[in-house]
Design an enzyme around this catalytic site. Structure first.
Site, short mmCIF file in Angstrom:
data_model
loop_
_atom_site.label_atom_id
_atom_site.label_comp_id
_atom_site.label_asym_id
_atom_site.label_seq_id
_atom_site.Cartn_x
_atom_site.Cartn_y
_atom_site.Cartn_z
CE LYS A 1 49.84 44.29 91.53
NZ LYS A 1 50.13 45.51 92.30
N GLY B 1 65.27 47.38 94.99
CA GLY B 1 64.72 47.95 93.77
C GLY B 1 64.37 49.42 93.95
#
Length: 355
Positions: free
Chosen positions: A80, A182
């Site tokens: 990440k 979202g």
């Protein structure tokens, strides 16, 4: 935080920090595990209050990506990237290209794509500096928006849980409370609406709420969402929302959503199990995005192949539910076992090859 001891304790291989004074970039890449292949995970841009907070997020999210790829059967590890900054005001081409140069220094050990605060257009800038990018627009030979398949996978996970709880995976007439609206939640909602599911949603972004209203979704305040009487509670924003304070307020039979690291602690997964609330482990059902991105690797992208593999999340979730019931363990632990067994088998195989 004692970074090295934390890395050792959680199995992380590498954490790299990078700064570029000219563009204002401050970023971190965490590589958790590359047993199954190069690490893969999105780049998140967020106005973290402290560097400690950003590092913690990178460590947690990269570990989740290892489990996500392992459980999904992908030949990828977990990584990440996080950029400290407000994507609305701090994002520039110079910053994104500096990030691309940072990614490139890792020589392919980390493959990046989009996450919270970054878009496909941003990837185009990153791609100017490195080949190690997945999720570019389909017109550029990429797999496109990862949120489309992520939304599908969450929907499939919800249906698998419904089959376990109510004896049928038909969601018609059910109520889903979505925390966050979202891109991923929107695509999940599209599937739910087609099945005549009642959706109640919240978000801190007014544009997201306007989109929800236009889709016929009822909107409530951010704190009200926990108290909604619903069939499925769907965390689709940031992590840590299932915790000792919120579990008491939940009025649902299933927790299934798109947010990463929904459980504040492992004990919260056990508490859901004790209360008879079925939890769909986030890394299992929100894997559609990385599945979609992985379909680019080594071959032309095929959306049908990506969709078929994402739909298998139903089977994987069903297998986790079966293990949970047979072994009388939480679904969170059952999903960990699924991922860890694959990682362990590959590690054993490598040791045998090495003699």
């Amino acid at each position: 935080m004692d970074v090295l001891n934390t890395m050792v304790g959680r199995g992380h291989e590498q954490v790299t920090m990078y700064s570029d004074p000219e563009s204002g970039l401050k970023g971190i890449i965490a590589i958790h595990d590359t047993t199954l292949g190069p690490s893969c995970g999105g780049t998140r841009m967020w106005p973290y209050a402290t560097e400690q907070e950003a590092l913690t997020d990178a460590l947690n999210l990269s570990r989740a990506m290892t489990y996500k790829s392992a459980a999904a059967g992908l030949h990828l590890g977990g990584g990440k990237g996080v950029i400290i900054g407000d994507p609305r005001t701090d994002k520039t081409e110079a910053l994104l290209r500096a990030w691309g140069r940072f990614v490139d220094t890792l020589g392919g050990r980390y493959l990046t794509t989009t996450d919270v605060g970054t878009t496909g257009r941003d990837l185009e800038a990153v791609r100017q500096e490195t080949q190690h990018v997945l999720g570019l627009d389909v017109t550029l030979g990429g797999s496109g928006d990862t949120s489309v398949m992520t939304g599908l996978g969450i929907y499939m996970g919800m249906k698998a849980c419904a089959s376990d709880v109510w004896g049928a995976d038909d969601l018609r007439g059910r109520t889903v409370a979505m925390q966050g609206f979202g891109k991923v939640a929107t695509h999940t909602a599209e599937h739910l609406i087609e099945e005549d599911v009642r959706i109640i949603a919240t978000d801190i972004n007014e544009m997201a709420l306007d989109r929800a209203r236009q889709m016929g979704v009822k909107v409530v305040g951010p704190d009200e969402i926990y108290d909604i009487d619903c069939d499925i509670f769907a965390p689709c924003a940031l992590g840590g929302v299932i915790n000792t304070q919120t579990i008491d307020r939940l009025r649902c039979s299933i927790v299934a959503g798109g947010a990463n690291n929904q459980l504040a602690t492992a004990e919260d997964g056990e508490e859901l199990h004790r209360r008879g609330i079925v939890y769909a482990p986030d890394f299992l059902i929100n894997a559609g995005g990385v599945i979609n991105a992985s379909a680019e690797i080594g071959q032309p992208y095929n959306p049908d192949r990506s969709r078929q593999q994402t739909e298998r999340i139903y089977e994987q979730m069903s297998a986790v539910l079966t293990t949970s019931r047979k072994q009388e363990i939480s679904t969170a632990r059952a999903a960990d076992i699924l991922a860890e067994s694959r990682l362990d088998s590959v590690r054993r195989m490598r040791r045998i090859w090495r003699g």
